[in-house]
Design an enzyme around this catalytic site. Structure first.
Site, PDB file in Angstrom:
ATOM      1  N   ASP A  52     -52.890   7.272 -65.257  1.00  0.00           N
ATOM      2  CA  ASP A  52     -53.639   7.103 -66.509  1.00  0.00           C
ATOM      3  C   ASP A  52     -52.739   6.321 -67.452  1.00  0.00           C
ATOM      4  O   ASP A  52     -51.527   6.567 -67.492  1.00  0.00           O
ATOM      5  CB  ASP A  52     -53.923   8.447 -67.196  1.00  0.00           C
ATOM      6  CG  ASP A  52     -54.654   9.425 -66.304  1.00  0.00           C
ATOM      7  OD1 ASP A  52     -55.565   8.996 -65.599  1.00  0.00           O
ATOM      8  OD2 ASP A  52     -54.282  10.617 -66.329  1.00  0.00           O
ATOM      9  N   ASN A  81     -38.496   7.599 -72.273  1.00  0.00           N
ATOM     10  CA  ASN A  81     -37.755   6.453 -71.731  1.00  0.00           C
ATOM     11  C   ASN A  81     -37.758   5.241 -72.669  1.00  0.00           C
ATOM     12  O   ASN A  81     -36.809   4.468 -72.680  1.00  0.00           O
ATOM     13  CB  ASN A  81     -38.364   6.086 -70.370  1.00  0.00           C
ATOM     14  CG  ASN A  81     -37.925   4.720 -69.906  1.00  0.00           C
ATOM     15  OD1 ASN A  81     -36.785   4.549 -69.460  1.00  0.00           O
ATOM     16  ND2 ASN A  81     -38.799   3.719 -70.041  1.00  0.00           N
ATOM     17  N   TYR A 151     -27.693   0.653 -81.982  1.00  0.00           N
ATOM     18  CA  TYR A 151     -27.946   1.196 -80.632  1.00  0.00           C
ATOM     19  C   TYR A 151     -27.032   2.381 -80.350  1.00  0.00           C
ATOM     20  O   TYR A 151     -27.484   3.455 -79.962  1.00  0.00           O
ATOM     21  CB  TYR A 151     -27.763   0.094 -79.590  1.00  0.00           C
ATOM     22  CG  TYR A 151     -28.259   0.495 -78.215  1.00  0.00           C
ATOM     23  CD1 TYR A 151     -29.612   0.618 -77.948  1.00  0.00           C
ATOM     24  CD2 TYR A 151     -27.364   0.749 -77.178  1.00  0.00           C
ATOM     25  CE1 TYR A 151     -30.074   0.992 -76.689  1.00  0.00           C
ATOM     26  CE2 TYR A 151     -27.813   1.104 -75.916  1.00  0.00           C
ATOM     27  CZ  TYR A 151     -29.164   1.229 -75.676  1.00  0.00           C
ATOM     28  OH  TYR A 151     -29.620   1.595 -74.433  1.00  0.00           O
ATOM     29  N   LYS A 155     -28.420   6.313 -80.074  1.00  0.00           N
ATOM     30  CA  LYS A 155     -28.309   7.044 -78.803  1.00  0.00           C
ATOM     31  C   LYS A 155     -27.359   8.241 -78.957  1.00  0.00           C
ATOM     32  O   LYS A 155     -27.591   9.295 -78.349  1.00  0.00           O
ATOM     33  CB  LYS A 155     -27.838   6.121 -77.682  1.00  0.00           C
ATOM     34  CG  LYS A 155     -28.854   5.036 -77.292  1.00  0.00           C
ATOM     35  CD  LYS A 155     -30.115   5.586 -76.631  1.00  0.00           C
ATOM     36  CE  LYS A 155     -30.986   4.474 -76.049  1.00  0.00           C
ATOM     37  NZ  LYS A 155     -32.216   4.944 -75.415  1.00  0.00           N
ATOM     38  N   VAL A 184     -28.302  -1.631 -65.899  1.00  0.00           N
ATOM     39  CA  VAL A 184     -29.387  -1.983 -64.988  1.00  0.00           C
ATOM     40  C   VAL A 184     -29.978  -3.349 -65.339  1.00  0.00           C
ATOM     41  O   VAL A 184     -30.162  -3.678 -66.524  1.00  0.00           O
ATOM     42  CB  VAL A 184     -30.512  -0.914 -65.054  1.00  0.00           C
ATOM     43  CG1 VAL A 184     -31.499  -1.115 -63.906  1.00  0.00           C
ATOM     44  CG2 VAL A 184     -29.934   0.492 -65.002  1.00  0.00           C
ATOM     45  N   THR A 186     -32.546  -5.251 -66.283  1.00  0.00           N
ATOM     46  CA  THR A 186     -33.888  -5.222 -66.889  1.00  0.00           C
ATOM     47  C   THR A 186     -33.855  -6.242 -68.024  1.00  0.00           C
ATOM     48  O   THR A 186     -32.830  -6.888 -68.255  1.00  0.00           O
ATOM     49  CB  THR A 186     -34.195  -3.835 -67.493  1.00  0.00           C
ATOM     50  OG1 THR A 186     -33.219  -3.573 -68.513  1.00  0.00           O
ATOM     51  CG2 THR A 186     -34.169  -2.719 -66.461  1.00  0.00           C
TER      52      THR A 186
HETATM   53  N1  LIG Z   1     -31.042  -1.439 -68.795  1.00  0.00           N
HETATM   54  C1  LIG Z   1     -29.925  -0.807 -69.035  1.00  0.00           C
HETATM   55  O1  LIG Z   1     -28.836  -1.228 -68.581  1.00  0.00           O
HETATM   56  C2  LIG Z   1     -29.922   0.468 -69.846  1.00  0.00           C
HETATM   57  C3  LIG Z   1     -28.687   1.130 -70.005  1.00  0.00           C
HETATM   58  C4  LIG Z   1     -28.654   2.315 -70.735  1.00  0.00           C
HETATM   59  C5  LIG Z   1     -29.831   2.830 -71.262  1.00  0.00           C
HETATM   60  N2  LIG Z   1     -31.022   2.155 -71.104  1.00  0.00           N
HETATM   61  C6  LIG Z   1     -32.218   2.763 -71.715  1.00  0.00           C
HETATM   62  O2  LIG Z   1     -33.268   2.802 -70.774  1.00  0.00           O
HETATM   63  C7  LIG Z   1     -34.536   2.765 -71.446  1.00  0.00           C
HETATM   64  C8  LIG Z   1     -35.421   1.700 -70.805  1.00  0.00           C
HETATM   65  O3  LIG Z   1     -34.734   0.462 -70.943  1.00  0.00           O
HETATM   66  P1  LIG Z   1     -35.018  -0.803 -70.002  1.00  0.00           P
HETATM   67  O4  LIG Z   1     -33.696  -1.265 -69.540  1.00  0.00           O
HETATM   68  O5  LIG Z   1     -36.101  -0.511 -69.052  1.00  0.00           O
HETATM   69  O6  LIG Z   1     -35.480  -1.826 -71.133  1.00  0.00           O
HETATM   70  P2  LIG Z   1     -36.712  -2.838 -71.239  1.00  0.00           P
HETATM   71  O7  LIG Z   1     -36.972  -3.488 -69.943  1.00  0.00           O
HETATM   72  O8  LIG Z   1     -36.371  -3.643 -72.450  1.00  0.00           O
HETATM   73  O9  LIG Z   1     -37.945  -1.859 -71.550  1.00  0.00           O
HETATM   74  C9  LIG Z   1     -38.010  -1.176 -72.773  1.00  0.00           C
HETATM   75  C10 LIG Z   1     -39.293  -0.357 -72.740  1.00  0.00           C
HETATM   76  O10 LIG Z   1     -39.380   0.387 -73.973  1.00  0.00           O
HETATM   77  C11 LIG Z   1     -40.628   0.093 -74.562  1.00  0.00           C
HETATM   78  N3  LIG Z   1     -40.623   0.178 -76.017  1.00  0.00           N
HETATM   79  C12 LIG Z   1     -39.782  -0.407 -76.886  1.00  0.00           C
HETATM   80  N4  LIG Z   1     -40.177  -0.149 -78.148  1.00  0.00           N
HETATM   81  C13 LIG Z   1     -41.298   0.617 -78.057  1.00  0.00           C
HETATM   82  C14 LIG Z   1     -42.170   1.196 -78.998  1.00  0.00           C
HETATM   83  N5  LIG Z   1     -42.010   1.038 -80.329  1.00  0.00           N
HETATM   84  N6  LIG Z   1     -43.212   1.939 -78.547  1.00  0.00           N
HETATM   85  C15 LIG Z   1     -43.420   2.101 -77.210  1.00  0.00           C
HETATM   86  N7  LIG Z   1     -42.638   1.555 -76.275  1.00  0.00           N
HETATM   87  C16 LIG Z   1     -41.589   0.817 -76.692  1.00  0.00           C
HETATM   88  C17 LIG Z   1     -40.950  -1.323 -74.132  1.00  0.00           C
HETATM   89  O11 LIG Z   1     -42.318  -1.599 -74.349  1.00  0.00           O
HETATM   90  P3  LIG Z   1     -42.828  -3.101 -74.793  1.00  0.00           P
HETATM   91  O12 LIG Z   1     -43.001  -3.862 -73.528  1.00  0.00           O
HETATM   92  O13 LIG Z   1     -44.106  -2.824 -75.522  1.00  0.00           O
HETATM   93  O14 LIG Z   1     -41.760  -3.685 -75.681  1.00  0.00           O
HETATM   94  C18 LIG Z   1     -40.544  -1.248 -72.665  1.00  0.00           C
HETATM   95  O15 LIG Z   1     -41.534  -0.609 -71.914  1.00  0.00           O
HETATM   96  C19 LIG Z   1     -34.213   2.520 -72.921  1.00  0.00           C
HETATM   97  O16 LIG Z   1     -34.262   3.739 -73.625  1.00  0.00           O
HETATM   98  C20 LIG Z   1     -32.788   1.977 -72.884  1.00  0.00           C
HETATM   99  O17 LIG Z   1     -32.104   2.226 -74.093  1.00  0.00           O
HETATM  100  C21 LIG Z   1     -31.094   0.985 -70.408  1.00  0.00           C
END
Ligand SMILES: NC(=O)c1ccc[n+]([C@@H]2O[C@H](COP(=O)([O-])OP(=O)(O)OC[C@H]3O[C@@H](n4cnc5c(N)ncnc54)[C@H](OP(=O)(O)O)[C@@H]3O)[C@@H](O)[C@H]2O)c1
Length: 231
Positions: A52, A81, A151, A155, A184, A186
């Site tokens: 959903d 997340n 950031y 966190k 990661v 992303t």
């Molecule tokens: N990648 C890394 O190396 C890493 C390391 C440590 C922690 N993290 C954490 O992992 C989590 C996911 O990160 P990611 O790497 O997957 O990043 P990403 O690819 O940039 O994805 C971020 C996600 O958060 C959503 N988001 C952001 N602002 C939002 C809002 N106001 N309302 C609803 N959704 C929102 C985005 O949606 P939209 O598409 O609508 O923007 C997207 O789905 C985050 O909390 C990040 O801090 C990531």
């Protein structure tokens, strides 16, 4: 069928969590900012699972309560997340401002609002796990390179909230995991990340499976490898 609510499930780590849990036959409630634009999420194979998709804006403090009106029934895994890293708050000089307020709304306040809105549904579930997607950058001890004010601060504050939740929800049998997914590949992590989303998510799901019925894991800050991180 186990049920997970995942925020930010339209791309990156959230999308891969939805993919891997659907593959295991879970029911996924995916909370995304723009459901119409979530094309990759909509295209996921559902198999014996269920998907959903709901509108959710983490920057809006009322969004979690609105979500709780449409996502009903027990929630085995509540996964906060969604997160952001604002470029404006990275460097010392002009970091304090509106972008930092936004970062705290999304990274810190929204996960707490989500837990407050869904705590009864988590408590009614079989697994009773809450996962907070934090970051090693929120570790104060591990901060050797400075900067990233919004950031890191948002966190670190999320980690403090996660610890309080673990204490306050213990008597309801809820386990609260504070997670670092690794660095990661992303949109946020960039192409030089050390892990693929598949590797990170399968590691995180292993930790989540271990947390089921395991209260000693609650309120701890875990690297995806399973090691404890310092606050
Ligand atoms: N990648 C890394 O190396 C890493 C390391 C440590 C922690 N993290 C954490 O992992 C989590 C996911 O990160 P990611 O790497 O997957 O990043 P990403 O690819 O940039 O994805 C971020 C996600 O958060 C959503 N988001 C952001 N602002 C939002 C809002 N106001 N309302 C609803 N959704 C929102 C985005 O949606 P939209 O598409 O609508 O923007 C997207 O789905 C985050 O909390 C990040 O801090 C990531």
């Amino acid at each position: 069928m186990h049920h997970a609510l995942i925020t930010g499930a339209n791309r990156g780590l959230g999308l891969e969590h939805a993919r891997q849990l659907l593959d295991r036959g879970w029911h996924i409630s995916a909370a995304v900012r723009d459901p119409d634009a979530a094309t990759e999420l909509r295209a996921l194979p559902v198999g014996t699972g269920k998907l959903d998709i709901h509108a959710y804006d983490a920057a809006d403090p009322e969004s979690a309560e609105a979500l709780a009106k449409v996502v009903t029934g027990p929630v085995d895994l509540l996964f906060a997340n969604a997160g952001m890293m604002a470029p404006e708050t990275r460097k010392f000089g002009r970091a304090a401002g509106a972008a930092m307020v936004e970062e705290f709304k999304v990274n810190t306040i929204a996960p707490l609002a989500l837990v407050e809105a869904f705590v009864d549904q988590v408590a009614q579930s079989e697994m009773k796990v809450i996962a907070l997607q934090s970051s090693r950058m929120g570790s104060i001890r591990e901060n050797g390179s400075g900067a990233a004010y919004g950031y890191r601060g948002s966190k670190a504050a999320l980690n403090a909230i996660g610890k309080s939740l673990s204490v306050d929800l213990k008597d309801r049998g809820i386990v609260v995991l504070i997670l670092h997914p690794g660095w990661v590949k992303t949109d946020m992590g960039g192409p030089n990340g050390q892990l693929t989303v598949q590797e990170s998510v399968s590691g995180q799901l292993d930790l989540i499976a271990r947390a089921y019925g395991n209260p000693v894991m609650s309120g701890r800050f875990y690297h995806v490898s399973g090691q404890d991180l310092p606050w």
